[in-house]
Design a protein around this motif. Structure first.
Motif, short mmCIF file in Angstrom:
data_model
loop_
_atom_site.label_atom_id
_atom_site.label_comp_id
_atom_site.label_asym_id
_atom_site.label_seq_id
_atom_site.Cartn_x
_atom_site.Cartn_y
_atom_site.Cartn_z
N VAL A 122 2.86 55.35 29.89
CA VAL A 122 2.42 56.22 30.98
C VAL A 122 3.61 57.02 31.48
O VAL A 122 4.76 56.67 31.23
CB VAL A 122 1.81 55.40 32.16
CG1 VAL A 122 0.52 54.73 31.74
CG2 VAL A 122 2.81 54.38 32.69
N ASP A 123 3.32 58.11 32.20
CA ASP A 123 4.41 58.90 32.79
C ASP A 123 4.85 58.27 34.11
O ASP A 123 4.38 57.19 34.49
CB ASP A 123 3.99 60.36 32.96
CG ASP A 123 2.77 60.54 33.88
OD1 ASP A 123 2.50 59.64 34.71
OD2 ASP A 123 2.11 61.58 33.80
N GLU A 131 -3.29 63.57 24.92
CA GLU A 131 -2.87 63.97 23.57
C GLU A 131 -2.40 62.75 22.77
O GLU A 131 -2.72 62.60 21.58
CB GLU A 131 -1.75 65.01 23.67
CG GLU A 131 -1.46 65.75 22.37
CD GLU A 131 -2.66 66.53 21.84
OE1 GLU A 131 -2.80 66.59 20.59
OE2 GLU A 131 -3.46 67.04 22.64
N GLU A 132 -1.67 61.86 23.45
CA GLU A 132 -1.22 60.63 22.78
C GLU A 132 -2.41 59.75 22.39
O GLU A 132 -2.44 59.16 21.31
CB GLU A 132 -0.26 59.86 23.68
CG GLU A 132 1.20 60.17 23.43
CD GLU A 132 2.13 59.27 24.22
OE1 GLU A 132 2.63 58.29 23.64
OE2 GLU A 132 2.35 59.56 25.41
N GLU A 136 -3.57 58.57 18.60
CA GLU A 136 -3.60 57.15 18.23
C GLU A 136 -4.97 56.70 17.73
O GLU A 136 -5.09 55.63 17.13
CB GLU A 136 -3.18 56.28 19.42
CG GLU A 136 -1.73 56.43 19.85
CD GLU A 136 -0.74 55.90 18.81
OE1 GLU A 136 -1.17 55.22 17.85
OE2 GLU A 136 0.46 56.17 18.94
N LEU A 137 -6.01 57.50 17.97
CA LEU A 137 -7.34 57.14 17.47
C LEU A 137 -7.36 57.20 15.95
O LEU A 137 -6.92 58.18 15.35
CB LEU A 137 -8.39 58.10 18.04
CG LEU A 137 -8.87 57.83 19.47
CD1 LEU A 137 -9.70 59.02 19.98
CD2 LEU A 137 -9.70 56.55 19.56
N ARG A 138 -7.87 56.12 15.33
CA ARG A 138 -7.91 56.03 13.88
C ARG A 138 -9.31 55.67 13.41
O ARG A 138 -10.17 55.34 14.24
CB ARG A 138 -6.94 54.94 13.39
CG ARG A 138 -5.56 55.08 13.96
CD ARG A 138 -4.54 54.09 13.40
NE ARG A 138 -5.00 52.77 13.08
CZ ARG A 138 -4.22 51.67 13.17
NH1 ARG A 138 -2.96 51.79 13.59
NH2 ARG A 138 -4.68 50.49 12.82
N GLU A 139 -9.52 55.72 12.13
CA GLU A 139 -10.83 55.37 11.58
C GLU A 139 -11.19 53.92 11.88
O GLU A 139 -12.36 53.57 12.04
CB GLU A 139 -10.85 55.60 10.07
CG GLU A 139 -10.99 57.05 9.67
CD GLU A 139 -11.15 57.22 8.16
OE1 GLU A 139 -11.43 56.21 7.48
OE2 GLU A 139 -10.99 58.36 7.68
N GLN A 160 -13.00 60.79 32.83
CA GLN A 160 -13.99 61.70 32.24
C GLN A 160 -13.49 62.26 30.92
O GLN A 160 -14.23 62.31 29.93
CB GLN A 160 -14.32 62.84 33.21
CG GLN A 160 -15.28 63.86 32.62
CD GLN A 160 -16.36 64.28 33.61
OE1 GLN A 160 -16.22 64.15 34.81
NE2 GLN A 160 -17.45 64.78 33.08
N GLU A 161 -12.22 62.67 30.90
CA GLU A 161 -11.65 63.25 29.68
C GLU A 161 -11.54 62.20 28.57
O GLU A 161 -11.76 62.50 27.39
CB GLU A 161 -10.27 63.85 29.99
CG GLU A 161 -10.30 65.08 30.87
CD GLU A 161 -10.30 64.75 32.37
OE1 GLU A 161 -10.54 63.57 32.72
OE2 GLU A 161 -10.05 65.67 33.17
#
Length: 380
Positions: A122-123, A131-132, A136-139, A160-161
């Motif tokens: 986190v920031d 975007e990160e 990181e989303l994979r099959e 929501q995003e």
């Protein structure tokens, strides 16, 4: 000396009407809701009525509410249940570094069983990067579990995003909404949330009761085996008195939400404003744009957590250093470490104030006066 409780994010006092409801049910409706005789039917009616109230609060369907023993069980059920049910589809899970331990420790356990877990950073405001997450989303990603609002610093994630991003992926989206529910309007359909955890004792309900919202299509492997309660998803006779009291707390929370939001904003502004006018040096941790209104986490340079908490307690003021589940631990807050790094002084001098039922402006004024004296003395 006044006694002031400003640790409502840890737990909250039961609302008088909630106590009345629970006692009434304990006195008058003791039947097992699985029984077919009149005593059982009375209990079943209360159970159905409560489930309807809670489902409506989220724009969920009646059958999508599973009653649990609290937020911890709801988190465990969501993560373990999906992991076990979908392990043939993949073994990758995405979460964040600042989750409650009810999520982090389950993820640690799954890693020991051969699952792979990505812990998003986190920031400095405690927010993830969309975007990160996307990268990181994979099959083989089967679950994304990201909390709604943080219990230590109050930062709210871009739910929501996240929902929009994950809805086009085979993974399911779970959110721990224990701190946000009751203060934030949540529509699970509009937010594309598949699973959501809640605990009653954070909204002036009883301890030991919570629920998991699980969208109808989500496959869940149960962790308890026995009877066929909760549509075979969670065995065990339902805690009808606590569930009815929980529904009463939900009804009150919904009816008073706007009023409470305004009141907590006023308390926070009073706290921050009077500290700003004083010679005390401080800074606020968390997002100033995306936050839960009842949580204020402040850093006081030149002090340390234990001295602050002990001195405030001696003045009758109950606050905390963050998660109540790590009380007594000398380990720094994992949330603040994720936000600021292990070397930051903030992880050793930050305390959390959280507002709720029975708090008043006079109490906040008293807290600020005592806080200024204590910090001045400790930094002299």
């Amino acid at each position: 000396m006044q006694k002031v409780y400003l640790d409502h994010a840890a737990t909250s006092p039961m609302h008088p009407s909630v106590i009345d409801k629970q006692v009434s049910v304990m006195n008058n409706t003791f039947g097992n809701p699985s029984s077919i005789h009149s005593y059982g039917r009375e209990a079943r009616h209360l159970l159905d009525e409560s489930r309807t109230i809670i489902a409506d609060s989220l724009n969920a369907d009646f059958n999508e509410i599973i009653f649990t023993s609290g937020g911890t069980e709801a988190d465990n059920m969501a993560i373990m249940g999906v992991a076990e049910a979908r392990k043939n589809k993949g073994k990758h899970i995405i979460t964040t570094q600042i989750e409650h331990h009810a999520v982090l420790h389950v993820c640690n356990h799954l890693e020991e069983k051969g699952f792979e877990v990505t812990y998003l950073p986190v920031d400095k405001e405690g927010r993830i990067s969309l975007e990160e997450l996307k990268n990181e989303l994979r099959e083989d990603t089967i679950l994304v579990t990201i909390m709604f609002g943080n219990n230590e610093v109050g930062t709210v994630q871009p739910i929501q995003e996240i929902g929009e991003l994950v809805k086009d992926h085979p993974a399911y989206f779970h959110t721990d909404a224990v701190q946000a529910y009751g203060l934030t309007k949540i529509d699970v359909k509009a937010l594309h949330i598949d699973l959501l955890s809640v605990s009653a004792h954070k909204i002036n309900g009883p301890k030991g009761i919570g629920f998991l919202y699980s969208q109808n299509d989500v496959p869940l492997t149960p962790s308890l085996f026995g009877g066929e309660q909760e549509r075979k998803r969670r065995a065990g006779t339902e805690n009808v008195a606590s569930i009815a009291a929980f529904a009463e707390a939900v009804t009150i929370a919904q009816a008073t939400r706007t009023e409470k939001l305004s009141e907590y904003e006023k308390f926070a502004n009073t706290l921050i404003g009077k500290l700003t006018e004083s010679p005390v040096e401080f800074s606020r941790n968390g997002s100033l744009e995306h936050y839960l209104p009842h949580v204020v986490n402040l850093s006081f340079p030149g002090t340390d957590v234990e001295s602050l908490l002990v001195n405030l307690d001696m003045s009758g003021i109950a606050v905390s250093s963050g998660s109540a589940c790590t009380a007594g631990s000398i380990e720094p807050s994992h949330v603040l470490v994720a936000m600021f790094g292990k070397e930051s002084d903030k992880i050793r001098n930050s305390i959390r104030f959280s507002f709720g039922l029975h708090n008043t402006t006079d109490q906040v004024d008293y807290v600020v006066e005592e806080l200024i004296k204590i910090v001045t003395r400790l930094t002299r």
